[in-house]
Scaffold this active site. Structure first.
Site, PDB file in Angstrom:
ATOM      1  CE  LYS A   1      32.977  37.909  43.188  1.00 24.43           C
ATOM      2  NZ  LYS A   1      34.218  36.871  44.058  1.00 24.43           N
ATOM      3  CG  ASP A   2      31.568  40.559  45.189  1.00 24.10           C
ATOM      4  OD1 ASP A   2      32.146  39.691  46.247  1.00 24.10           O
ATOM      5  OD2 ASP A   2      32.815  40.515  44.400  1.00 24.10           O
TER       6      ASP A   2
ATOM      7  CD  GLN B   1      40.924  40.215  32.156  1.00 26.55           C
ATOM      8  OE1 GLN B   1      42.165  40.090  31.545  1.00 26.55           O
ATOM      9  NE2 GLN B   1      40.605  41.306  30.781  1.00 26.55           N
TER      10      GLN B   1
ATOM     11  CB  SER C   1      37.269  35.193  43.115  1.00 26.63           C
ATOM     12  OG  SER C   1      37.734  35.805  44.554  1.00 26.63           O
ATOM     13  CB  SER C   2      41.820  38.034  44.816  1.00 25.68           C
ATOM     14  OG  SER C   2      41.490  38.746  43.892  1.00 25.68           O
TER      15      SER C   2
ATOM     16  CG  HIS D   1      39.465  43.539  40.174  1.00 28.18           C
ATOM     17  ND1 HIS D   1      40.309  42.099  40.070  1.00 28.18           N
ATOM     18  CD2 HIS D   1      39.117  43.781  41.122  1.00 28.18           C
ATOM     19  CE1 HIS D   1      39.920  41.725  41.754  1.00 28.18           C
ATOM     20  NE2 HIS D   1      38.824  42.743  41.750  1.00 28.18           N
TER      21      HIS D   1
ATOM     22  CG  MET E   1      39.954  44.816  48.453  1.00 29.25           C
ATOM     23  SD  MET E   1      40.129  44.398  50.194  1.00 29.25           S
ATOM     24  CE  MET E   1      39.518  42.307  49.947  1.00 29.25           C
TER      25      MET E   1
ATOM     26  CD  GLN F   1      31.761  44.190  47.208  1.00 31.69           C
ATOM     27  OE1 GLN F   1      32.143  44.260  48.351  1.00 31.69           O
ATOM     28  NE2 GLN F   1      32.084  44.753  45.853  1.00 31.69           N
TER      29      GLN F   1
END
Length: 281
Positions: free
Chosen positions: A151-152, A35, A187-188, A37, A30, A155
């Site tokens: 982390k997710d 780091q 995390s964003s 990603h 998204m 998901q």
């Protein structure tokens, strides 16, 4: 790196690579990249000949009163970071391209059971939005392999289940959580933390680690959970959930289960932080 918002452009480029017998990896995001990603992209580049990345802030996975409009959009910086990491094709569609009939008329994908607990219970409809957009992106890109962060955790299990249930010919690879020096999972949403909150944030991982240690030493799940919740509240968190589950089904942990995962979500100021730890009892 080639950048396009158009589905046909992405398909044309991927077809050209496939015609050469080359493999394609995919990393859906998204945006507002960190780091974690970039690590996914680098791992993808090691595994396949070409890496496709998508940046799409998916309205279907945001609930009412969630931060869709506030979600940071940093396309220029993201593009530079992706180019440096080895991505070759960036898909940046608009909601009108992805959902031309609007959300109300959109066919959706729902993974039953595993989508309904934990984050699914706290954020109704969230995993329907995730499964739908990931399935749609898979059908656009048609990758050999797709990379997601551990982390997710929930998901990742939802996506694995969807791929298996729908017989999608895509390998799903989970990559270890990337953490800041303090132990806080990248995390964003960490950008929402004040300096004071950022100093308190590592308490989430410490609480999870302490739970796992206690369970391995024979302390009851109920006791370690209560102690961890108390430590989080003392650190300034408002816990959403803190649970021990079976590592692959997310069913409630039974005494005979060896493969376990601790999953946590808690608010710290405006930020909802999540973390997890998979371990064997």
């Amino acid at each position: 790196m080639i950048t396009s918002a158009h589905i046909d452009d992405i398909r044309t480029q991927v077809r050209a690579w496939r015609a050469q017998g080359e493999t394609v990896a995919f990393v859906p995001t998204m945006g507002n990249l960190h780091q974690g990603h970039i690590t996914l992209v680098k791992e993808a580049a090691k595994k396949c000949d070409h890496v496709v990345v998508s940046i799409f802030v998916n309205p279907m996975q945001f609930g009412q009163n969630e931060d869709l409009d506030a979600y940071p959009r940093t396309l220029e910086a993201d593009s530079q970071a992706l180019t440096a990491a080895g991505a070759e094709l960036l898909f940046t569609p608009t909601p009108a391209i992805i959902y031309p009939k609007g959300l109300a008329q959109q066919t959706y994908v729902e993974v039953p059971g595993i989508s309904d607990v934990l984050c699914g219970a706290s954020r109704p409809g969230h995993f329907r939005g995730v499964a739908t957009i990931v399935c749609k992106l898979f059908n656009i890109v048609l990758p050999d392999v797709a990379f997601f962060g551990n982390k997710d955790y929930q998901q990742l299990l939802v996506i694995r289940t969807m791929v298996e249930d729908l017989s999608l010919p895509i390998e799903i690879i989970g990559v270890d959580t990337i953490r800041e020096a303090s132990g806080l999972a990248m995390s964003s949403r960490n950008g929402y933390l004040t300096e004071e909150e950022k100093a308190a944030a590592p308490a989430l991982k410490k609480a999870i680690d302490a739970m796992a240690q206690g369970i391995k030493q024979g302390v009851s799940i109920e006791q370690v959970t209560e102690e961890a919740k108390a430590s989080l509240i003392a650190a300034g968190f408002t816990p959403d959930y803190l649970e021990v589950r079976h590592a692959t089904t997310l069913a409630n942990a039974e005494p005979q289960d060896q493969a376990l995962v601790i999953l946590a979500a808690a608010y710290l100021g405006k930020a909802r932080l999540i973390d997890n730890l998979r371990f064997d009892r």
